[in-house]
Motif scaffolding. Sequence first.
Motif, PDB file in Angstrom:
ATOM      1  N   GLN A  39       0.837  -1.187   0.000  1.00 38.81           N
ATOM      2  CA  GLN A  39       0.000   0.000   0.000  1.00 38.81           C
ATOM      3  C   GLN A  39       0.881   1.249   0.000  1.00 38.81           C
ATOM      4  N   TRP A 200      -0.989  -6.248  -9.315  1.00 41.24           N
ATOM      5  CA  TRP A 200      -1.556  -5.060  -8.671  1.00 41.24           C
ATOM      6  C   TRP A 200      -1.002  -3.769  -9.251  1.00 41.24           C
ATOM      7  N   ASN A 217     -12.030  -6.001  -5.423  1.00 44.39           N
ATOM      8  CA  ASN A 217     -11.144  -5.631  -4.328  1.00 44.39           C
ATOM      9  C   ASN A 217     -11.965  -5.062  -3.181  1.00 44.39           C
ATOM     10  N   ASN A 221      -8.186  -1.060  -0.862  1.00 41.64           N
ATOM     11  CA  ASN A 221      -7.400  -1.083  -2.093  1.00 41.64           C
ATOM     12  C   ASN A 221      -8.003  -0.199  -3.172  1.00 41.64           C
TER      13      ASN A 221
END
Length: 343
Positions: A39, A200, A217, A221
């Motif tokens: 992230q 991703w 998702n 996300n």
Amino acid sequence: MKINRRHLMLGAAAGAATLAMPAVVGAQQARIIRYTHYQPGRLDQPKHAAALAFKSTVEGLTAGRIRVDIFPAGQIGPAQQVMEQLRLGSLEMAVVHDGGIAGVYAPYQAFSLPFLWENQAIAWKVLDGAFGAEMAEDMRKKVNIRLFAHADNGIRHITNSKRPIVTPDDMRGLKIRVQPSPVFVKLMETLGASASAIDWGELPAALSQGTVDGQENGVTNILAASLYQSQKHITLDGHVYSLHAYMMSDRFFNRLGKEEQAAVLQGVEVAKVIHRGMTAAQDANAEVILKEKGMTVQRLTSAQIDAFRQRAQGPVREWLDKEIGREWTEKLQNATRRAQEAA
């Protein structure tokens, strides 16, 4: 209540970030933990807030004998590569999503059985109980990766740029991105969509360029990658309770002293609580959050969700049994039933 918990977790994470500082005692001799996750490196992202809390806890408890260097946003490499580095002992620590883990440790795919858990409380009972411990030990023995804990990757929902989805038949003809994990390909195909496995890091471009029509998702996300910019519709079907796993190279962990190992375990516990709390709060407020981002939100009834379950769960369970054996899927469903009965 969940909003208050979110505030609590954000406050804890912010405090951890404030306390985090480089070691000043014996810095040149400090043992370094390279810690990567996927992230953005922002405090509003559960993985990063948790990573900062881990860093503060471990560095504080070891008085600088361990230094934690955080690499957010996949800076070390894609999930499959990171998992291989953990297995070989060339990377110390990572928090990786379920699809990435499955490429190195196939039984982890069992968690992708659709519509398995009704809520976070049931999930945590299973993950923190005997089943979770048994799988962690099996993973350590087979691939030399020590799985400390599970946290949320968000309850997964379906988004797309074409039309509202309220029944499985609405999925027909849609091109849906899934994470590089065969079980997710199978899941979308059982619902009638065409599935494309895309990493991703390549997802935002694939959506904006129309390579795929949609993806699946959790809220965290969707926000992290601003997927709402190219996705108009979201259906809150909750088909998979997606996971992140806190993992360390078993070789590295075994080289630590007992006090250092204890510090790592405590750091993971603190990080897990923050990570779970922040993600659960976002999931609980999904409709409000995503409407504010301009998305059209379809909240399904229990009967509508059951139509998706009837279409997908049986074929995916049959596929999983062939791929990883019946042992893990049966144990997982039995553990889930026990957790439900105890609730």
